[in-house]
Write a protein that holds these residues in place. Sequence first.
Motif, PDB file in Angstrom:
ATOM      1  N   ILE A 202      71.439  76.984  59.220  1.00 53.60           N
ATOM      2  CA  ILE A 202      71.465  75.935  58.201  1.00 53.60           C
ATOM      3  C   ILE A 202      71.017  74.598  58.783  1.00 53.60           C
ATOM      4  O   ILE A 202      70.794  73.632  58.064  1.00 53.60           O
ATOM      5  N   GLN A 203      70.881  74.517  60.083  1.00 54.54           N
ATOM      6  CA  GLN A 203      70.473  73.262  60.711  1.00 54.54           C
ATOM      7  C   GLN A 203      69.113  72.797  60.192  1.00 54.54           C
ATOM      8  O   GLN A 203      68.902  71.604  59.968  1.00 54.54           O
ATOM      9  N   GLN A 204      68.212  73.734  59.962  1.00 52.26           N
ATOM     10  CA  GLN A 204      66.901  73.374  59.433  1.00 52.26           C
ATOM     11  C   GLN A 204      67.028  72.766  58.038  1.00 52.26           C
ATOM     12  O   GLN A 204      66.370  71.766  57.718  1.00 52.26           O
ATOM     13  N   LEU A 205      67.881  73.363  57.211  1.00 50.93           N
ATOM     14  CA  LEU A 205      68.099  72.831  55.867  1.00 50.93           C
ATOM     15  C   LEU A 205      68.686  71.427  55.931  1.00 50.93           C
ATOM     16  O   LEU A 205      68.262  70.527  55.191  1.00 50.93           O
ATOM     17  N   PHE A 206      69.629  71.217  56.832  1.00 46.35           N
ATOM     18  CA  PHE A 206      70.260  69.907  56.956  1.00 46.35           C
ATOM     19  C   PHE A 206      69.241  68.837  57.336  1.00 46.35           C
ATOM     20  O   PHE A 206      69.206  67.749  56.753  1.00 46.35           O
ATOM     21  N   GLU A 207      68.381  69.138  58.296  1.00 48.78           N
ATOM     22  CA  GLU A 207      67.383  68.159  58.724  1.00 48.78           C
ATOM     23  C   GLU A 207      66.329  67.920  57.641  1.00 48.78           C
ATOM     24  O   GLU A 207      65.798  66.821  57.518  1.00 48.78           O
ATOM     25  N   GLU A 208      66.044  68.961  56.839  1.00 51.95           N
ATOM     26  CA  GLU A 208      65.123  68.767  55.723  1.00 51.95           C
ATOM     27  C   GLU A 208      65.726  67.833  54.676  1.00 51.95           C
ATOM     28  O   GLU A 208      65.021  67.021  54.073  1.00 51.95           O
ATOM     29  N   ILE A 209      67.012  67.967  54.454  1.00 52.01           N
ATOM     30  CA  ILE A 209      67.680  67.071  53.511  1.00 52.01           C
ATOM     31  C   ILE A 209      67.545  65.628  53.970  1.00 52.01           C
ATOM     32  O   ILE A 209      67.237  64.727  53.184  1.00 52.01           O
TER      33      ILE A 209
END
Length: 519
Positions: A202-209
């Motif tokens: 989910i780290q990728q999703l967090f940084e995209e946010i």
Amino acid sequence: MLLFLSVPQPRPPGARTRAGAARVARWRRLRLQQLRRLRGLLRGLRGRPGIGSRRRGRMALCGQAAGAASLPSELIVHIFSFLSASDRLRASASCSHWRECLFYPALWPQLRICLRVSPAEQPRLEFLMRKCGWFVRELRVEFAAENYLSGGGGPGDGGSADAGTGGEEVEALQLSTRWLEVLRTYLELVLCVLVSIRNNRIQQLFEEILSNSRQLKWLSCGFMLEIVTPTSLSSLSNSIANTMEHLSLLDNNISGNSTLITATELERFVNLRSLALDFCDFTAEMARVLTDNNHVPLQRLSLLVHNVSVMHKSLDNMPNDEHWKALSRKSTSLRVYIMAFDIKSEDMLKILKPSIPLERIHFDSYITCVSGAIVDLISRQYDKFLTHFILMNDVIDTSGFPDLSDNRNEDPLVLLAWRCTKLSLLAIHGYTVWAHNLIAIARLRGSDLKVLEVTEESIDFDQGELADQDVDPVHNLIEQVSLGLGQPWHAVMDIESLSVFTEPNRHFYREMQSFSEDI
């Protein structure tokens, strides 16, 4: 059937003066017009075509006979404004007109979503986006922790799943392009709270946010188990950092001397009004940055003091008393919330500077107990600010609770209640609280002490109280404390019923959120 209520009519303004005659006439004409409109509306409701006598005698929430479907949209929205979200949904099932009114923008200034990263979430998210995504100005996104796989190994293994992971679970973890696009649409909104993310995928999703947000004002990341990294905030543009009002970075799993934010990075957040950090990350240089003229006054500061951080990081760089005085001068409304996990007394003496505007403090111990000297110091230094005091010691042997009043003339908890006149919450578990001291605390603070939570196993009685056969000591304690508080009181019988004792991390995070919102 119509029912009219007779109420006394107010005298028209200026009725007794000659100069007010014209105003009286206008007032009466206005009243007459209002009555005519009301009669016309009632006549229309009674005379609607296609309504038989059998239906006319039946009352329904949205039946034509009752006229609910013909109410103006403004009135329906006004009714919805007094209802909770769940009650609004139930009421909107009455008819299509009420359902359309459910999505009036003023009814949904903020939205809270609990997401499970699964294809099953797509219809729900798309529905919310289609109906109210264009006007919701505050968004809270919570990732349900129980729906994530723990991965194949510990931190640093990239979060890869076990080879035996089922196909459905692997599919649930695949973030489809469409799902991400729908979520990105929400990034125009204001508020984003991410809770309990337990998988490095989910780290990728967090940084995209962070990188796609355009008006983010509230970013709260609590105990996200290394999802937030020291480079995460670099994803935020300078324009977004300038608009940020609340920033919470709490992750006690950062190893070594790594910090989630540096003083240089903090300089970009010029409009920050609320901040939550690990205490060891809050340095003297950060305090200097927050007192700079370019920054708005900080109003809420939440600090987590964890024994793991203290072991790996030094307390030498923490703000001294002069830094705290400068912060208080910069913002007279600054208040501080501290939670301490298993901190030694000598370290707490270094941390508790006299000029900290400490409003709330929460001690949670599993190995190291809080001493009576620390409680006494808190009551003397922070008597003007302290409102919340939580003292917890989670020991296995319930027969050996530490007694804070040992070798002291006065019990430190009684002195705390006497000195801290703003104290409104006191919660104790795992420390001996004598019954007569508990009664004294209730009498000293009275009805101002809104919450007094003491577990049953923490309460002890003097031998004299137990020897008195004419008085039941437990009944007498409950009666006297209730009289002192001015409300019914009883000891906490089931510790599992209170999250403050069973889930201190979650309790601190929730309290920190409300503490920051109360600006």
